[in-house]
Design a protein around this motif. Structure first.
Motif, PDB file in Angstrom:
ATOM      1  N   ARG A  95       0.855  -1.078  -0.121  1.00  0.00           N
ATOM      2  CA  ARG A  95       0.193   0.387   0.049  1.00  0.00           C
ATOM      3  C   ARG A  95       1.005   1.538   0.201  1.00  0.00           C
ATOM      4  O   ARG A  95      -0.033   2.131  -0.638  1.00  0.00           O
ATOM      5  CB  ARG A  95      -1.005  -0.041   1.342  1.00  0.00           C
ATOM      6  CG  ARG A  95      -2.158   1.165   1.571  1.00  0.00           C
ATOM      7  CD  ARG A  95      -3.207   0.863   2.586  1.00  0.00           C
ATOM      8  NE  ARG A  95      -2.291   1.637   3.651  1.00  0.00           N
ATOM      9  CZ  ARG A  95      -2.097   2.661   3.802  1.00  0.00           C
ATOM     10  NH1 ARG A  95      -2.754   3.864   2.869  1.00  0.00           N
ATOM     11  NH2 ARG A  95      -2.065   3.690   4.463  1.00  0.00           N
ATOM     12  N   VAL A  96       2.280   1.164   0.476  1.00  0.00           N
ATOM     13  CA  VAL A  96       2.789   2.244   0.950  1.00  0.00           C
ATOM     14  C   VAL A  96       3.264   3.089  -0.857  1.00  0.00           C
ATOM     15  O   VAL A  96       3.416   3.514  -1.453  1.00  0.00           O
ATOM     16  CB  VAL A  96       4.182   1.800   1.978  1.00  0.00           C
ATOM     17  CG1 VAL A  96       4.996   3.094   1.748  1.00  0.00           C
ATOM     18  CG2 VAL A  96       3.738   2.307   3.720  1.00  0.00           C
ATOM     19  N   ALA A  97       3.959   1.307  -0.891  1.00  0.00           N
ATOM     20  CA  ALA A  97       4.369   1.479  -2.340  1.00  0.00           C
ATOM     21  C   ALA A  97       3.155   2.769  -4.112  1.00  0.00           C
ATOM     22  O   ALA A  97       3.798   3.000  -4.097  1.00  0.00           O
ATOM     23  CB  ALA A  97       5.244  -0.097  -2.920  1.00  0.00           C
ATOM     24  N   GLU A  98       2.150   1.511  -3.607  1.00  0.00           N
ATOM     25  CA  GLU A  98       1.106   2.351  -4.297  1.00  0.00           C
ATOM     26  C   GLU A  98       0.865   3.824  -4.160  1.00  0.00           C
ATOM     27  O   GLU A  98       0.467   4.083  -4.471  1.00  0.00           O
ATOM     28  CB  GLU A  98       0.195   1.708  -4.269  1.00  0.00           C
ATOM     29  CG  GLU A  98      -0.029  -0.107  -4.830  1.00  0.00           C
ATOM     30  CD  GLU A  98      -1.122  -0.987  -4.359  1.00  0.00           C
ATOM     31  OE1 GLU A  98      -2.390  -1.262  -3.809  1.00  0.00           O
ATOM     32  OE2 GLU A  98      -1.480  -1.751  -5.654  1.00  0.00           O
ATOM     33  N   TYR A  99       1.350   3.896  -3.166  1.00  0.00           N
ATOM     34  CA  TYR A  99       0.689   5.631  -2.884  1.00  0.00           C
ATOM     35  C   TYR A  99       1.440   6.396  -3.136  1.00  0.00           C
ATOM     36  O   TYR A  99       0.949   7.364  -3.671  1.00  0.00           O
ATOM     37  CB  TYR A  99       0.442   5.809  -0.743  1.00  0.00           C
ATOM     38  CG  TYR A  99       0.575   7.134  -0.620  1.00  0.00           C
ATOM     39  CD1 TYR A  99      -0.600   7.482  -0.315  1.00  0.00           C
ATOM     40  CD2 TYR A  99       1.988   7.766  -0.223  1.00  0.00           C
ATOM     41  CE1 TYR A  99      -0.537   8.807   0.418  1.00  0.00           C
ATOM     42  CE2 TYR A  99       1.420   8.630   0.006  1.00  0.00           C
ATOM     43  CZ  TYR A  99       0.114   9.803   0.199  1.00  0.00           C
ATOM     44  OH  TYR A  99       0.311  10.639   1.082  1.00  0.00           O
ATOM     45  N   HIS A 100       3.395   5.935  -3.053  1.00  0.00           N
ATOM     46  CA  HIS A 100       3.761   6.963  -4.155  1.00  0.00           C
ATOM     47  C   HIS A 100       4.747   6.548  -5.255  1.00  0.00           C
ATOM     48  O   HIS A 100       4.940   6.995  -5.623  1.00  0.00           O
ATOM     49  CB  HIS A 100       5.287   6.109  -2.796  1.00  0.00           C
ATOM     50  CG  HIS A 100       5.145   7.377  -1.609  1.00  0.00           C
ATOM     51  ND1 HIS A 100       5.328   8.393  -1.172  1.00  0.00           N
ATOM     52  CD2 HIS A 100       4.594   6.104  -0.253  1.00  0.00           C
ATOM     53  CE1 HIS A 100       5.393   8.483   0.092  1.00  0.00           C
ATOM     54  NE2 HIS A 100       4.830   7.658   0.959  1.00  0.00           N
ATOM     55  N   LYS A 101       3.344   5.603  -6.092  1.00  0.00           N
ATOM     56  CA  LYS A 101       3.667   4.944  -7.137  1.00  0.00           C
ATOM     57  C   LYS A 101       4.688   4.547  -7.446  1.00  0.00           C
ATOM     58  O   LYS A 101       5.991   5.026  -8.862  1.00  0.00           O
ATOM     59  CB  LYS A 101       3.673   5.982  -8.367  1.00  0.00           C
ATOM     60  CG  LYS A 101       2.248   6.645  -7.677  1.00  0.00           C
ATOM     61  CD  LYS A 101       1.714   8.227  -9.039  1.00  0.00           C
ATOM     62  CE  LYS A 101      -0.448   8.407  -8.795  1.00  0.00           C
ATOM     63  NZ  LYS A 101      -0.536   8.135  -7.353  1.00  0.00           N
ATOM     64  N   ILE A 102       5.408   3.812  -6.290  1.00  0.00           N
ATOM     65  CA  ILE A 102       7.256   3.773  -6.758  1.00  0.00           C
ATOM     66  C   ILE A 102       6.783   1.886  -6.431  1.00  0.00           C
ATOM     67  O   ILE A 102       5.864   0.739  -6.013  1.00  0.00           O
ATOM     68  CB  ILE A 102       8.035   4.185  -5.781  1.00  0.00           C
ATOM     69  CG1 ILE A 102       7.000   3.528  -4.256  1.00  0.00           C
ATOM     70  CG2 ILE A 102       8.538   5.173  -6.001  1.00  0.00           C
ATOM     71  CD1 ILE A 102       8.810   4.324  -3.405  1.00  0.00           C
ATOM     72  N   SER A 103       7.611   0.836  -6.800  1.00  0.00           N
ATOM     73  CA  SER A 103       8.186  -0.640  -6.484  1.00  0.00           C
ATOM     74  C   SER A 103       8.132  -0.479  -4.838  1.00  0.00           C
ATOM     75  O   SER A 103       8.501  -0.456  -4.353  1.00  0.00           O
ATOM     76  CB  SER A 103       8.752  -1.610  -7.275  1.00  0.00           C
ATOM     77  OG  SER A 103      10.348  -1.118  -6.998  1.00  0.00           O
ATOM     78  N   VAL A 104       7.811  -2.157  -4.486  1.00  0.00           N
ATOM     79  CA  VAL A 104       8.062  -2.933  -3.142  1.00  0.00           C
ATOM     80  C   VAL A 104       9.206  -2.441  -2.445  1.00  0.00           C
ATOM     81  O   VAL A 104      10.019  -1.650  -1.803  1.00  0.00           O
ATOM     82  CB  VAL A 104       7.572  -4.219  -3.286  1.00  0.00           C
ATOM     83  CG1 VAL A 104       7.803  -4.422  -1.271  1.00  0.00           C
ATOM     84  CG2 VAL A 104       6.192  -3.601  -2.792  1.00  0.00           C
ATOM     85  N   LYS A 105      10.288  -2.921  -3.367  1.00  0.00           N
ATOM     86  CA  LYS A 105      11.359  -2.732  -3.927  1.00  0.00           C
ATOM     87  C   LYS A 105      12.309  -1.411  -3.322  1.00  0.00           C
ATOM     88  O   LYS A 105      13.162  -1.221  -2.850  1.00  0.00           O
ATOM     89  CB  LYS A 105      12.248  -3.236  -5.446  1.00  0.00           C
ATOM     90  CG  LYS A 105      12.027  -4.998  -5.089  1.00  0.00           C
ATOM     91  CD  LYS A 105      13.074  -5.234  -6.807  1.00  0.00           C
ATOM     92  CE  LYS A 105      13.316  -6.970  -6.329  1.00  0.00           C
ATOM     93  NZ  LYS A 105      13.674  -6.865  -7.654  1.00  0.00           N
ATOM     94  N   ASP A 106      11.493  -0.181  -4.353  1.00  0.00           N
ATOM     95  CA  ASP A 106      12.257   1.306  -3.724  1.00  0.00           C
ATOM     96  C   ASP A 106      11.590   1.283  -1.928  1.00  0.00           C
ATOM     97  O   ASP A 106      12.510   2.318  -2.123  1.00  0.00           O
ATOM     98  CB  ASP A 106      11.514   1.647  -5.183  1.00  0.00           C
ATOM     99  CG  ASP A 106      11.979   1.864  -6.279  1.00  0.00           C
ATOM    100  OD1 ASP A 106      13.121   1.596  -6.257  1.00  0.00           O
ATOM    101  OD2 ASP A 106      10.912   1.977  -7.305  1.00  0.00           O
TER     102      ASP A 106
END
Length: 218
Positions: free
Chosen positions: A99-110
């Protein structure tokens, strides 16, 4: 800088109302200066609580503090001890990692790379015994509706801060990882692993290492 009465023998020194690395250095530098001269000195986000004793007046304490304060910390580095906390970043324990990744429009790895690449200042201890409020996070994420239960060792983000749940508790932080490290224990000197003024580096570990070193999965 402002002074406020905090009790019959104590006061608060305010260094502003914005949480930032610069303000933190200012607070910690003056905490070290004031500590030897007063009964009790307690730093927090942007303030220092000073207990001066009933044998002194508020006015006398203010003048004494003013004569000692340092207000320029441009060339002062944060020399607080760095504490490394192993962190298992995975959706099996990081309920909100995706969800944090989606919120920032980045990947989980990022998310993992960004969160684990920075060294965080410990600003305050509270909410739970041994719960350290740390910042500043480069992927600030709004709090979520509180869960009834967050697992011990959970690592979360709320706004621009990050922290580790020292024990099972309700909570509304975005959980992105978990550690096997004890954050609060009678076996730790002072009970809390982290202290205000120290710094923290999260070190990603594998699932195998997490489990082998005492980590628990849901």
């Amino acid at each position: 800088m402002k002074f406020k009465i905090a009790g019959v023998d104590s006061l608060i020194v305010e260094f502003g109302n914005v949480i930032s690395p610069k303000t933190h250095r200012l607070v910690m530098r003056n905490y070290e200066i004031l500590k030897p001269h007063f009964l009790e000195v307690t730093p927090s986000y942007t303030t220092i609580l000073v207990k001066y004793g009933i044998d002194r007046t508020y006015e006398d304490a203010v003048e004494s503090i003013k004569s000692m304060l340092v207000l320029n910390v441009e060339n002062i580095e944060n020399s607080g001890k760095i504490v490394t906390i192993p962190a298992f970043y995975d959706e099996s324990v990081g309920y909100d990692l995706k969800r944090v990744a989606e919120y920032h429009k980045i990947s989980v790895k990022d998310v993992i790379k960004i969160h684990s690449s920075k060294i965080y200042d410990v600003y305050a201890i509270g909410f739970l015994p041994g719960f350290a409020y740390m910042g500043i996070v480069d992927i600030p994420t709004p709090r979520i509706p509180p869960r009834n239960e967050v697992a011990k060792g959970s690592i979360g983000i709320a706004g621009e801060q990050t922290g580790v749940y020292p024990m099972k508790s309700p909570g509304g932080w975005n959980i992105i990882a978990r550690t096997f490290k004890e954050m609060f224990s009678e076996e730790i000197e002072g009970f809390s692993l982290l202290k205000v003024g120290e710094r923290v580096k999260f070190e990603p570990v594998s699932k195998t290492e997490f489990i082998n070193r005492g980590g628990e999965l849901d």
